[in-house]
Enzyme design. Structure first.
Site, PDB file in Angstrom:
ATOM      1  N   LYS A 264       0.870  -1.123   0.026  1.00 28.01           N
ATOM      2  CA  LYS A 264      -0.018   0.098  -0.026  1.00 28.01           C
ATOM      3  C   LYS A 264       0.966   1.178   0.096  1.00 28.01           C
ATOM      4  CE  LYS A 264      -3.643   2.537   2.274  1.00 28.01           C
ATOM      5  NZ  LYS A 264      -2.969   3.816   2.007  1.00 28.01           N
ATOM      6  N   ARG A 269      -4.138   8.599  -5.676  1.00 33.15           N
ATOM      7  CA  ARG A 269      -5.026   7.488  -6.722  1.00 33.15           C
ATOM      8  C   ARG A 269      -5.092   8.144  -8.049  1.00 33.15           C
ATOM      9  NH1 ARG A 269      -8.872   3.377  -5.084  1.00 33.15           N
ATOM     10  NH2 ARG A 269      -9.236   2.301  -6.816  1.00 33.15           N
TER      11      ARG A 269
HETATM   12  P1  ATP Z   1     -10.039   5.693   0.687  1.00 28.54           P
HETATM   13  O1  ATP Z   1      -9.232   6.086  -0.670  1.00 28.54           O
HETATM   14  O2  ATP Z   1     -10.230   4.619   1.092  1.00 28.54           O
HETATM   15  O3  ATP Z   1     -11.246   6.793   0.847  1.00 28.54           O
HETATM   16  P2  ATP Z   1      -7.957   7.376   1.951  1.00 28.54           P
HETATM   17  O4  ATP Z   1      -7.779   8.121   0.704  1.00 28.54           O
HETATM   18  O5  ATP Z   1      -7.766   7.880   3.391  1.00 28.54           O
HETATM   19  O6  ATP Z   1      -8.933   6.349   1.883  1.00 28.54           O
HETATM   20  P3  ATP Z   1      -6.333   5.089   2.740  1.00 28.54           P
HETATM   21  O7  ATP Z   1      -7.391   4.844   3.580  1.00 28.54           O
HETATM   22  O8  ATP Z   1      -5.114   5.324   3.326  1.00 28.54           O
HETATM   23  O9  ATP Z   1      -6.708   6.222   1.647  1.00 28.54           O
HETATM   24  O10 ATP Z   1      -6.421   3.772   1.722  1.00 28.54           O
HETATM   25  C1  ATP Z   1      -7.028   3.570   0.487  1.00 28.54           C
HETATM   26  C2  ATP Z   1      -6.328   3.985  -0.534  1.00 28.54           C
HETATM   27  O11 ATP Z   1      -4.855   3.534  -0.821  1.00 28.54           O
HETATM   28  C3  ATP Z   1      -6.748   3.947  -1.921  1.00 28.54           C
HETATM   29  O12 ATP Z   1      -7.721   4.829  -2.317  1.00 28.54           O
HETATM   30  C4  ATP Z   1      -5.664   3.958  -2.949  1.00 28.54           C
HETATM   31  O13 ATP Z   1      -5.319   5.424  -3.242  1.00 28.54           O
HETATM   32  C5  ATP Z   1      -4.469   3.595  -2.237  1.00 28.54           C
HETATM   33  N1  ATP Z   1      -3.841   2.550  -2.606  1.00 28.54           N
HETATM   34  C6  ATP Z   1      -2.431   2.477  -2.292  1.00 28.54           C
HETATM   35  N2  ATP Z   1      -2.014   1.059  -2.786  1.00 28.54           N
HETATM   36  C7  ATP Z   1      -2.968   0.494  -3.017  1.00 28.54           C
HETATM   37  C8  ATP Z   1      -3.123  -0.988  -3.716  1.00 28.54           C
HETATM   38  N3  ATP Z   1      -2.187  -1.665  -3.634  1.00 28.54           N
HETATM   39  N4  ATP Z   1      -4.503  -1.172  -4.005  1.00 28.54           N
HETATM   40  C9  ATP Z   1      -5.359  -0.236  -3.945  1.00 28.54           C
HETATM   41  N5  ATP Z   1      -5.459   1.069  -3.273  1.00 28.54           N
HETATM   42  C10 ATP Z   1      -4.182   1.248  -2.980  1.00 28.54           C
END
Ligand code: ATP
Length: 595
Positions: A264, A269
């Site tokens: 991750k 994104r």
């Molecule tokens: P979210 O995007 O779930 O609303 P957020 O922006 O706070 O939450 P996190 O909770 O830290 O982010 O984690 C989710 C995000 O992690 C995903 O939206 C994506 O942008 C990122 N990400 C990083 N690596 C991956 C992966 N291998 N597969 C899917 N998402 C990933």
């Protein structure tokens, strides 16, 4: 008004006025339902955009670039009042819309026909045409053109219509109608009740264009809407991951013998659409960010070996010498309009691709994760700045744990665990249990940070005089399309960040509580803000509170609140409706017992 006739703008204005004074969600949906039923096929899309305060789908990034100065020049031309006089009265009037409505100048065909000559009375379509022409005016002479077109639109309108035209043109519509409320209205108009909104929402998840969904719905009914597919150059809403509070739960929730545990990254994104030699990039907010990342575009052209594709992945700042990833803050320096090429060299990025949802004319959304990944491996030629996400396939908790620990050692944020079962399809727009994130907790009792919307501010005292002492924060509740208060936030800001607050929020400050806010009287802030800024907050726990409306329980007269919230960072890549939802908070509260 008959269906089939052109809708006069004055007719729409009658509806807008009703919407403005309606705070009940259901009443709003009823009004929208009636309005949509009256629309012509080539008007319904426009109505949707106007209601959301826009003139096209968000991802098209159409900007009118009509600031206060230009708007004042247009108003002056249209109603024949000196700009200086207008400026003097602006403060008292509150905003440009209220200002122009004060002048009782009857509609007249202005002398600006060289730019645009709208009909009298003004129609919805002509207004849209004019506003679009303003957006497309660029280059030499565009300043005058923009001012002239807006002046001609204002001239043919009544004082009341002018109020809304100015607000539309300057991006200050603020009706309190959100995407989901508009979809509810469409469902009421064409499918009989808002219970059918979910079908429309599914289509919206695939095309991100509410006007397009509305047009298809009106023309071809529900069956047409169900045929809406992912399309090149139209972003789809990303699939999101769930969170759990113990690692054991990952295995309980992902019912698949084997689980893919992926790295991750803490980046941005990015969804990439490759259409032959054309590449477009879209952010998490579904805005076009192609110009920001010419290096990512180049890597895709060179290393994605297929005619057309839609890729999903994360762009991360990358240290080429060390071969390591840099924090999110470093990547944020790439958010710029100017000196893009220079920064692309100074702050290199790596595009880590984790999904393929479209390939050579075929949507892959309904294929399982292993199939999509295999297809991705076929078309990608990994190189230094573009690669497929690294992962392991685990069949035990130990497998997940050891890969997670390995990721943390390498400076990553955590892992995303993904189902490998037959039904592991890509669920656009949904926070799915087929993906679960597991991050290193930040020494807090809550397993994850929250992304909240700043909806109000309390003026600071003492050392905080001149800025805000605390911000009122809210979650998003998609069921009612409303924002529910969850905490006041005063800690975690640096002095610099505090100093910036008045400027940042000055642009979105409004006189009254927006219709979509749910806040207890006791918590009314000194200033209200339109939903615009999302911030990441770390809290110690979720507790029940009579002061906040998040997941309000009418019987107990209590909602949920965050204890000891602390500001972590701004989340400019998220829009307010992408904030943490009230349901997620309820889930975190429920999980509390397990930790
Ligand atoms: P979210 O995007 O779930 O609303 P957020 O922006 O706070 O939450 P996190 O909770 O830290 O982010 O984690 C989710 C995000 O992690 C995903 O939206 C994506 O942008 C990122 N990400 C990083 N690596 C991956 C992966 N291998 N597969 C899917 N998402 C990933």
């Amino acid at each position: 008004m008959d269906v089939g006739a052109r809708m006069d703008f004055s007719h729409l204005v009658a509806y807008l006025k009703k919407l403005e004074v309606t705070s009940s969600q259901n009443a709003m949906i009823e009004i929208l339902g009636r309005l949509f039923k009256e629309a012509d096929p080539d008007e319904i899309g426009i109505l949707c955009y106007f209601l959301l305060g826009e003139i096209a789908a968000g991802y098209q990034e159409i900007s009118l670039d009509m600031g206060e100065k230009r708007a004042l020049s247009s108003i002056s031309l249209a109603i024949g009042v000196e700009e200086k006089k207008l400026e003097e009265r602006l403060g008292e009037a509150g905003d440009l819309g209220a200002l122009i409505a004060q002048y009782d100048v009857p509609p007249h065909a202005g002398g600006f026909t060289e730019y645009f000559s709208p009909p009298l009375p003004l129609t919805v379509r002509a207004l849209h045409e004019g506003l679009t022409a303003i957006a497309s005016a660029s280059g030499e002479g565009s300043d005058l053109r923009k001012i002239g077109i807006l002046a001609s639109l204002l001239a043919v309108a009544t004082p009341e219509e002018r109020r809304y035209i100015v607000r539309l043109a300057t991006g200050a519509m603020r009706l309190g109608v959100g995407d989901m409320t508009a979809l509810d209205g469409l469902a009421v108009a064409f499918l009989g009740s808002k219970e059918s909104r979910s079908f429309l929402e599914q289509a919206y998840n695939l095309c991100s264009d509410i006007g397009y969904v509305a047009e298809i719905l009106q023309k071809d009914g529900l069956s047409g809407v169900k045929r809406i597919r992912i399309t090149l150059n139209r972003p789809l809403r990303p699939m999101l991951a769930q969170r759990v509070s113990t690692m054991e739960e990952i295995q309980e929730k992902i019912i698949s013998k084997e689980i893919a545990v992926e790295e991750k990254y803490d980046g941005e994104r990015i969804q990439a659409h490759k259409d032959g030699e054309q590449v477009e990039l879209f952010s998490r907010r579904l805005t076009r960010v192609t110009a920001q990342f010419p290096d990512v575009v180049r890597e895709i052209k060179q290393h994605v070996r297929t005619g057309s594709a839609v890729l999903d992945g994360e762009v991360v700042a990358y240290n080429r010498e060390k071969g390591t990833y840099e924090p999110f803050q470093t990547l944020m320096q790439r958010r710029r309009k100017y000196r893009v090429a220079q920064y692309a060299v100074q702050i290199p990025v790596r595009y880590m691709v984790f999904d393929l949802v479209y390939r050579d004319g075929s949507p892959l959304l309904d294929r399982s994760y292993p199939e999509r990944r295999a297809s991705l491996e076929e078309i990608m030629e990994p190189s230094e700045l573009i690669a497929i996400t690294d992962r392991t396939i685990a069949s035990s908790l130990d497998g997940i744990r050891s890969y997670f620990e390995d990721c943390i050692k390498r400076g990553l944020e955590g892992v995303i665990c993904k189902s490998m079962a037959k039904d592991s399809v890509y669920e656009a727009g949904s926070r799915s249990w087929k993906w679960i994130k597991w991050k290193q907790t930040y020494g807090s009792e809550l397993p994850d940070t929250l992304d909240l919307v700043a909806i109000g501010g309390n003026l600071g005292r003492g050392s905080r005089a001149g800025t805000y002492g605390s911000l009122l924060c809210a979650t998003y509740n998609p069921d009612g399309d409303v924002f529910e208060s969850i905490c006041g936030l005063g800690t975690g800001f640096s002095d610099e960040q505090l100093e910036e607050l008045p400027d940042k929020f000055g642009k979105v400050r409004v006189g009254e509580m927006p219709a979509r806010y749910r806040v207890k009287k006791e918590k009314y802030p000194d200033h209200w803000f339109n939903p615009a800024f999302v911030l990441e907050v770390l809290g110690s726990e979720i507790t029940r509170s009579p002061m906040h409306t998040c997941n309000w329980d009418e019987r107990a007269r209590k909602g949920l609140a965050v204890r000891f919230p602390r500001f972590i960072r701004w989340r400019p890549e998220k829009s307010p409706v992408q904030a943490t939802t009230s349901r997620e908070i309820a889930e975190l509260y429920r999980q509390k017992g397990k930790r």
